[in-house]
Design an enzyme around this catalytic site. Structure first.
Site, PDB file in Angstrom:
ATOM      1  N   TYR A 234      42.696  43.556  43.549  1.00 12.34           N
ATOM      2  CA  TYR A 234      42.567  42.283  42.800  1.00 12.34           C
ATOM      3  C   TYR A 234      43.348  42.529  41.304  1.00 12.34           C
ATOM      4  O   TYR A 234      43.899  41.432  41.093  1.00 12.34           O
ATOM      5  CB  TYR A 234      41.144  41.905  42.658  1.00 12.34           C
ATOM      6  CG  TYR A 234      40.725  40.719  41.915  1.00 12.34           C
ATOM      7  CD1 TYR A 234      40.883  39.368  42.715  1.00 12.34           C
ATOM      8  CD2 TYR A 234      40.269  40.771  40.861  1.00 12.34           C
ATOM      9  CE1 TYR A 234      40.472  38.154  42.083  1.00 12.34           C
ATOM     10  CE2 TYR A 234      39.902  39.497  40.172  1.00 12.34           C
ATOM     11  CZ  TYR A 234      39.931  38.268  40.927  1.00 12.34           C
ATOM     12  OH  TYR A 234      39.654  37.360  40.010  1.00 12.34           O
TER      13      TYR A 234
ATOM     14  N   ARG B  59      38.188  47.189  41.310  1.00 13.47           N
ATOM     15  CA  ARG B  59      39.334  46.126  41.483  1.00 13.47           C
ATOM     16  C   ARG B  59      40.601  46.246  41.670  1.00 13.47           C
ATOM     17  O   ARG B  59      41.380  45.712  41.222  1.00 13.47           O
ATOM     18  CB  ARG B  59      38.772  44.997  40.386  1.00 13.47           C
ATOM     19  CG  ARG B  59      37.285  44.534  40.091  1.00 13.47           C
ATOM     20  CD  ARG B  59      36.864  43.597  41.168  1.00 13.47           C
ATOM     21  NE  ARG B  59      35.616  43.268  40.671  1.00 13.47           N
ATOM     22  CZ  ARG B  59      34.482  44.080  40.755  1.00 13.47           C
ATOM     23  NH1 ARG B  59      34.578  45.061  41.327  1.00 13.47           N
ATOM     24  NH2 ARG B  59      33.423  43.549  40.275  1.00 13.47           N
TER      25      ARG B  59
ATOM     26  N   THR C   4      30.147  31.995  40.020  1.00 10.73           N
ATOM     27  CA  THR C   4      30.643  30.837  41.097  1.00 10.73           C
ATOM     28  C   THR C   4      30.222  31.658  42.604  1.00 10.73           C
ATOM     29  O   THR C   4      29.930  32.914  42.593  1.00 10.73           O
ATOM     30  CB  THR C   4      32.285  30.853  41.199  1.00 10.73           C
ATOM     31  OG1 THR C   4      32.943  32.072  41.640  1.00 10.73           O
ATOM     32  CG2 THR C   4      32.726  30.685  39.854  1.00 10.73           C
ATOM     33  N   PRO C   5      30.416  30.797  43.517  1.00  5.43           N
ATOM     34  CA  PRO C   5      30.277  31.232  44.848  1.00  5.43           C
ATOM     35  C   PRO C   5      31.249  32.489  44.926  1.00  5.43           C
ATOM     36  O   PRO C   5      30.438  33.471  45.843  1.00  5.43           O
ATOM     37  CB  PRO C   5      30.561  30.194  45.830  1.00  5.43           C
ATOM     38  CG  PRO C   5      30.559  29.135  45.043  1.00  5.43           C
ATOM     39  CD  PRO C   5      30.935  29.562  43.515  1.00  5.43           C
TER      40      PRO C   5
ATOM     41  N   LYS D  73      46.356  40.032  39.847  1.00  5.43           N
ATOM     42  CA  LYS D  73      46.102  39.340  38.736  1.00  5.43           C
ATOM     43  C   LYS D  73      47.014  39.528  37.448  1.00  5.43           C
ATOM     44  O   LYS D  73      47.546  38.794  36.912  1.00  5.43           O
ATOM     45  CB  LYS D  73      44.524  39.142  38.340  1.00  5.43           C
ATOM     46  CG  LYS D  73      43.705  38.600  39.324  1.00  5.43           C
ATOM     47  CD  LYS D  73      44.012  37.167  39.399  1.00  5.43           C
ATOM     48  CE  LYS D  73      43.135  36.476  40.174  1.00  5.43           C
ATOM     49  NZ  LYS D  73      43.297  35.099  40.774  1.00  5.43           N
TER      50      LYS D  73
ATOM     51  N   ASP E 105      46.561  25.862  53.108  1.00  7.56           N
ATOM     52  CA  ASP E 105      46.442  27.396  53.216  1.00  7.56           C
ATOM     53  C   ASP E 105      47.814  27.895  52.205  1.00  7.56           C
ATOM     54  O   ASP E 105      48.842  27.425  52.803  1.00  7.56           O
ATOM     55  CB  ASP E 105      46.585  27.753  54.693  1.00  7.56           C
ATOM     56  CG  ASP E 105      46.398  29.346  54.700  1.00  7.56           C
ATOM     57  OD1 ASP E 105      46.753  29.912  53.622  1.00  7.56           O
ATOM     58  OD2 ASP E 105      46.357  29.861  55.823  1.00  7.56           O
TER      59      ASP E 105
HETATM   60  N1  NAD Z   1      34.454  33.942  39.377  1.00  6.17           N
HETATM   61  C1  NAD Z   1      35.064  34.794  38.515  1.00  6.17           C
HETATM   62  O1  NAD Z   1      34.416  35.762  37.823  1.00  6.17           O
HETATM   63  C2  NAD Z   1      36.403  34.881  38.168  1.00  6.17           C
HETATM   64  C3  NAD Z   1      36.685  35.545  36.966  1.00  6.17           C
HETATM   65  C4  NAD Z   1      38.277  35.291  36.601  1.00  6.17           C
HETATM   66  C5  NAD Z   1      39.067  35.003  37.437  1.00  6.17           C
HETATM   67  N2  NAD Z   1      38.722  34.228  38.596  1.00  6.17           N
HETATM   68  C6  NAD Z   1      39.540  33.381  39.371  1.00  6.17           C
HETATM   69  O2  NAD Z   1      39.434  31.950  39.350  1.00  6.17           O
HETATM   70  C7  NAD Z   1      39.832  31.339  40.468  1.00  6.17           C
HETATM   71  C8  NAD Z   1      38.651  30.695  40.926  1.00  6.17           C
HETATM   72  O3  NAD Z   1      37.853  31.455  41.435  1.00  6.17           O
HETATM   73  P1  NAD Z   1      36.124  31.086  41.912  1.00  6.17           P
HETATM   74  O4  NAD Z   1      35.328  32.118  41.077  1.00  6.17           O
HETATM   75  O5  NAD Z   1      35.748  29.531  41.534  1.00  6.17           O
HETATM   76  O6  NAD Z   1      36.257  31.349  43.504  1.00  6.17           O
HETATM   77  P2  NAD Z   1      35.778  30.734  44.758  1.00  6.17           P
HETATM   78  O7  NAD Z   1      35.732  31.584  45.752  1.00  6.17           O
HETATM   79  O8  NAD Z   1      34.722  29.896  44.539  1.00  6.17           O
HETATM   80  O9  NAD Z   1      37.212  29.686  45.028  1.00  6.17           O
HETATM   81  C9  NAD Z   1      38.166  30.356  45.497  1.00  6.17           C
HETATM   82  C10 NAD Z   1      38.758  29.283  46.699  1.00  6.17           C
HETATM   83  O10 NAD Z   1      40.107  29.690  47.143  1.00  6.17           O
HETATM   84  C11 NAD Z   1      40.283  29.455  48.670  1.00  6.17           C
HETATM   85  N3  NAD Z   1      41.044  30.111  49.142  1.00  6.17           N
HETATM   86  C12 NAD Z   1      40.970  31.304  49.852  1.00  6.17           C
HETATM   87  N4  NAD Z   1      41.918  31.605  50.446  1.00  6.17           N
HETATM   88  C13 NAD Z   1      42.928  30.483  50.415  1.00  6.17           C
HETATM   89  C14 NAD Z   1      44.193  30.282  50.991  1.00  6.17           C
HETATM   90  N5  NAD Z   1      44.780  31.153  51.783  1.00  6.17           N
HETATM   91  N6  NAD Z   1      44.530  29.052  50.862  1.00  6.17           N
HETATM   92  C15 NAD Z   1      43.974  28.190  50.177  1.00  6.17           C
HETATM   93  N7  NAD Z   1      42.756  28.269  49.611  1.00  6.17           N
HETATM   94  C16 NAD Z   1      42.379  29.616  49.732  1.00  6.17           C
HETATM   95  C17 NAD Z   1      38.781  29.530  48.947  1.00  6.17           C
HETATM   96  O11 NAD Z   1      38.387  28.926  50.180  1.00  6.17           O
HETATM   97  C18 NAD Z   1      38.091  29.047  47.666  1.00  6.17           C
HETATM   98  O12 NAD Z   1      37.398  27.861  47.769  1.00  6.17           O
HETATM   99  C19 NAD Z   1      40.443  32.430  41.370  1.00  6.17           C
HETATM  100  O13 NAD Z   1      41.837  32.677  41.141  1.00  6.17           O
HETATM  101  C20 NAD Z   1      39.637  33.852  40.865  1.00  6.17           C
HETATM  102  O14 NAD Z   1      40.564  34.725  41.006  1.00  6.17           O
HETATM  103  C21 NAD Z   1      37.313  34.255  38.886  1.00  6.17           C
END
Ligand code: NAD
Length: 261
Positions: A153, A150, A188-189, A157, A61
């Site tokens: 968020y 957002r 993604t999820p 970022k 975590d």
């Molecule tokens: N999906 C998008 O469109 C997008 C766009 C730009 C940036 N991002 C960034 O890319 C990264 C991954 O995003 P994703 O879409 O794969 O998201 P995701 O939700 O699939 O993955 C995020 C992960 O973070 C974990 N998490 C949350 N709180 C936590 C904590 N306290 N300690 C440890 N783990 C924790 C969750 O369990 C999850 O597995 C993130 O930083 C997100 O902000 C995503």
């Protein structure tokens, strides 16, 4: 094998971009310490990947500094020393300033900003002591361009982009490189979960709008982000530090074509 001598710790690795990075890093010969909130889910998802004998799946975590110190000590006892750190874990809330509660703000900053701070503070001294390493942070296009609804968020970022530059300039003399990736909408999820939570019944329509957001006309695939991560964590990018790299299907290039207006 572009990551053959690298030991890469990835936070938030159980799905989406994090899991795609585990897969891509393994394919390039890395040893991967995959971490997330639920180690059982991680183990299940990493097991089928090619090279999975080089994955250590651990609960972490990012908001808990004691857990980070414990993990580092456990890894050291097993002779595992991280030289690539990928701060990928994140939380999101949707809303404008007036929709955002102070609890939302604390959650998002707690995971995205303080979490990155905690994990980097935990692993950076070891990386410096062993001659250097690489930090890769997941920022977002929201670091450089205000995205509607957002508020928390995007602010978190933007902080990550500047934390990345600070780490880069402060530790350049100690062999540390730091970069961040700023993707637009990645399928993604993360996206599926917030659509279900914030826009029930409108998911399909919202997904289409998210695809149209990129002038190329589709969302980014997690593997496309992982490809850039491989480059930034490998020695091929030895002269690259302090950078924010967009993957945006053309969003920042300029106007959208008229049919997408
Ligand atoms: N999906 C998008 O469109 C997008 C766009 C730009 C940036 N991002 C960034 O890319 C990264 C991954 O995003 P994703 O879409 O794969 O998201 P995701 O939700 O699939 O993955 C995020 C992960 O973070 C974990 N998490 C949350 N709180 C936590 C904590 N306290 N300690 C440890 N783990 C924790 C969750 O369990 C999850 O597995 C993130 O930083 C997100 O902000 C995503």
């Amino acid at each position: 094998m572009r990551l053959k001598n690298k030991t890469c710790l990835i936070t938030g690795a159980s799905g989406g971009i994090g899991l795609a990075m585990v897969e891509a890093f393994l394919a390039e010969g890395a040893t991967v310490v995959a971490t997330d909130l639920d180690a059982d889910v991680l183990r299940e998802r990493c097991a089928p990947l090619a090279g999975s004998e080089r994955v250590l799946s651990r609960r972490l975590d990012v908001t808990n500094p004691d857990g980070i110190a414990t993990l580092e000590a456990e890894l050291a006892a097993e002779g595992v020393f991280v030289n690539v750190l990928v701060n990928n874990a994140a939380a999101i809330t949707i809303g404008k300033l007036l929709d955002t509660t102070v609890e939302d703000l604390r959650l998002v900053f707690g995971v995205n900003v303080e979490g990155l701070f905690n994990v980097t503070k935990g692993f950076l001294p070891g990386m410096i002591a062993r001659g250097g390493g690489t930090v890769l942070n997941m920022a977002s296009l929201a670091s450089v361009r205000a995205m509607h609804e957002r508020f928390a968020y995007s602010a978190s970022k933007a902080a990550i982009a500047m934390m990345t530059r600070s780490i880069a300039v402060d530790y350049v003399g100690q062999g540390i490189r730091a970069n961040c990736i700023c993707p637009a909408r990645v399928h993604t999820p993360f996206i599926e979960n917030y659509l279900t939570k914030y826009y029930p019944g409108e998911e399909e329509q919202r997904l289409e709008a998210l695809s149209r957001y990129q002038p190329i006309g589709r969302m980014i695939q997690p593997a496309e982000v992982a490809s850039m991560a491989v480059y930034l964590c490998s020695d091929e990018s030895a002269m690259v530090t302090g950078g924010s790299f967009v993957i945006d299907g053309g969003v920042m290039a300029g106007d959208q074509p008229l049919h997408a207006a």
